[in-house]
Structures are given as C-alpha cells and as structure tokens.
Design an enzyme around this catalytic site. Structure first.
Site, PDB file in Angstrom:
ATOM      1  N   SER A 220       0.830  -1.202   0.000  1.00  0.00           N
ATOM      2  CA  SER A 220       0.000   0.000   0.000  1.00  0.00           C
ATOM      3  C   SER A 220       0.862   1.249   0.000  1.00  0.00           C
ATOM      4  O   SER A 220       1.994   1.236   0.487  1.00  0.00           O
ATOM      5  CB  SER A 220      -0.902   0.024   1.241  1.00  0.00           C
ATOM      6  N   ASP A 221       0.337   2.332  -0.565  1.00  0.00           N
ATOM      7  CA  ASP A 221       0.928   3.625  -0.247  1.00  0.00           C
ATOM      8  C   ASP A 221       0.720   3.833   1.242  1.00  0.00           C
ATOM      9  O   ASP A 221      -0.169   3.237   1.855  1.00  0.00           O
ATOM     10  CB  ASP A 221       0.268   4.731  -1.072  1.00  0.00           C
ATOM     11  N   TRP A 222       1.523   4.690   1.843  1.00  0.00           N
ATOM     12  CA  TRP A 222       1.533   4.820   3.297  1.00  0.00           C
ATOM     13  C   TRP A 222       0.206   5.429   3.787  1.00  0.00           C
ATOM     14  O   TRP A 222      -0.100   6.575   3.533  1.00  0.00           O
ATOM     15  CB  TRP A 222       2.726   5.658   3.731  1.00  0.00           C
TER      16      TRP A 222
END
Length: 328
Positions: A220-222
């Site tokens: 995932s993106d953060w």
C-alpha cells in the site's frame, strides 16, 4: 507459522520496517523513499514523517528532470547509484520510481513522475528498475493506478473508462512489469470507478498478476488501506506503515466468519516472506563515494536542463546588466 504470525506479516512493524518473526529467525527489512535520493531514517529517534534528520545521502534530480534528458542509460546509472547508497544504509527496497501521468500542472507530485507521455514514462521506469535491481536492491513502482491529483487523494474516486486506462494510465506500469519485474508495486490511495485501488481485485489480480504476469508483492501507499480484509482478498499483500495490530484482528475476524479465504491470507503472507528473504540478502552496510555520486547528480541535472527558446537572445546574459532571481 501460526495464524497470528501469518496475519502479523501483512503490515509493517514501524513506519519503514517490515514485521519480523523472531521465533523463526525471520528478520525485518527496511524500505525507504528514494526515487531521487535515499531518505533513510532511524524511527527509534523520533518522527518518521521526514520531520527529523535522515541519513546523509546524495540529492539527485527529480524524475521530471531525468525524463527531460530522454536518456535511459543516465536514468539506469542514477538508479544504480541510489541502490548503492541504499545498501550502505541498510535499506532493501527503494520506494520508486513514480510513473503516474501528468494530467494537470497542479498535481503536487508531478516532480516525482517522469512524464505526461506513457511510452517515455515506461521506458525510463524500466531503465530505473533494472539499474537499481541490478545492484540487488528492490524497487516499488508507484502509484498504481490513476493517481493523478493530490487534492483529496485519500478519498477521490477516479472515474475513467477502461480504454483510457489501458492507453494512457496503465502502459508505463505494464511496460515496467513485463520488461523489468519490480520487486513490488505500490497501490494508490484513490478509488477507480468506485473501488479503492487496494481493494480492487480487477486491478491487482486480473490486470496486474494474470494479464501482465507480475510475480512480486503489492504494497500500500503509506496510509492507503481502507478495509484490510478486502485488501487481502484482492491481493494487497502488505499494508504500510504499521497498524499497531488494529487490522490484524479484523483479518482474523474475517477468516473466522468465512468472508476471507485462508488461501488469500496464505498468498499474501508467502509474498511478504519472499520479499523479506530477498531483502535480507541485499543489505550490506558500508560506505559510498560521495564525491563521485555528487558529480553524477550534477551531470544528470545538466543533461535534464532544456532551453525551450532563447527569447530575444536573452542568453548569454549581458555581464553589465543586473539579473533578478525570484524563488527558491
């Protein structure tokens, strides 16, 4: 592994580190921002959001400047050099390159995307990935997919037909996956046609894995995780950063209720272990030639400088006149 251990692997242990399992001697690995220079931080020393000092590293030109050189060899050389610094700082995966399409000049992250052209973006992404991974350091091509604005990026719903996705927003990712196989693909914050990218099985499974043959890990993106159990079912292997165990319980509940298949959990956990083992062998703390790396950064900046028009013979500057320089 126990069920709890498998589930624990699905999110990080800190802002930048994966989850270890000490009982099995499965050690953690570190990932870090780095498309234009490493940003490795010691999360035990305070903020992990870039508000505290990071390890000294070479500052390379951003993707938009590198792309302006049209030079695959240069991009590969820069990526290789960044990977050398990653190894020296104990980082296993560089979070880049970014290949989203520049749709509007107002996008706040245009600087870290290569181009408004899908073909150029794809060719340079392949060069970057091969350059870095040739040094044994993983990459994370991002942000998959159609992440083309920063305003309301956590909730925006990108409404776009499939032909447009496949002709404009997908080609750079597809080229990179088929020709370079990045270790990881980072899914974006946004929704696509009503479904969050991190829960979109058409995006992550059918297109990315089945059609393009991606065999790495989806991260995932953060902070881009919405419903973790849905993400596991769709093939989002790793949530970053750490959820503090919050999502572990939700995944276990979904397994118990039968809304999440055991096979889906096992696939995600297996890919996290594969990445961890690959990353452990990549880390070789040491030093690097700072002067040589700085010289490369200077050369890359010069090669990416483009003079569109010498307006009214402005250049070279008249040494007898004054010049105003406005801005940073």
């Amino acid at each position: 592994m126990t069920q709890q251990e498998r589930v624990s692997l699905l999110s990080g242990s800190t802002f930048w580190d994966l989850q270890p399992i000490k009982r099995l001697d499965l050690e953690t690995i570190k990932v870090a921002d780095g498309p234009h220079g490493m940003r490795a931080q010691d999360t035990s020393q305070g903020s992990a959001l870039g508000l505290t000092q990071s390890e000294p590293a070479t500052c390379f030109p951003t993707a938009v400047t590198l792309a302006s050189s049209w030079d695959e060899t240069l991009v590969a050389e820069v990526a290789k050099t960044i990977a050398i610094e990653a190894k020296a700082q104990g980082v296993s995966v560089i979070l880049g390159p970014g290949v989203n399409i520049k749709r509007s000049p107002l996008c706040g992250r245009n600087f870290e995307y290569f181009s408004e052209d899908p073909f150029l973006s794809g060719k340079l992404a392949v060069a970057f990935i091969k350059g870095a991974q040739g040094e044994g350091i993983g990459t994370s091509i991002k942000h998959f997919a159609a992440n083309n604005q920063e305003d309301s990026r956590m909730v925006i719903d990108t409404l776009v037909d499939e032909r447009t996705l496949r002709e404009i927003y997908f080609p750079a990712f597809e080229m990179a996956v088929k020709q370079a196989q990045p270790w990881t693909v980072m899914h974006a914050y946004n929704r696509i046609n009503g479904v969050y990218c991190g829960e979109n099985s058409w995006l992550l499974d059918q297109v990315l894995r089945q059609e393009w043959g991606f065999d790495g890990l989806v991260v995932s993106d953060w902070g881009a995780t919405n419903e973790r159990a849905r993400g596991v079912a769709a093939g989002a292997d790793l949530e970053m950063p750490a959820s503090g165990g919050t999502h572990d319980g939700k995944v276990l509940d979904a397994l118990q209720m039968g809304s999440l298949a055991q096979e889906a959990l096992d696939r995600c956990a297996h890919r996290v272990v594969e990445l961890t083992l690959a990353g452990r062998s990549a880390q070789r703390p040491g030093s690097f030639d700072k002067q040589a790396h700085h010289a490369l950064a200077q050369r890359a900046a010069a090669d990416g400088a483009v003079l569109l028009k010498n307006y009214r013979a402005l250049l070279p500057f008249n040494p007898k006149k004054k010049v105003a320089v406005i801005g940073g």
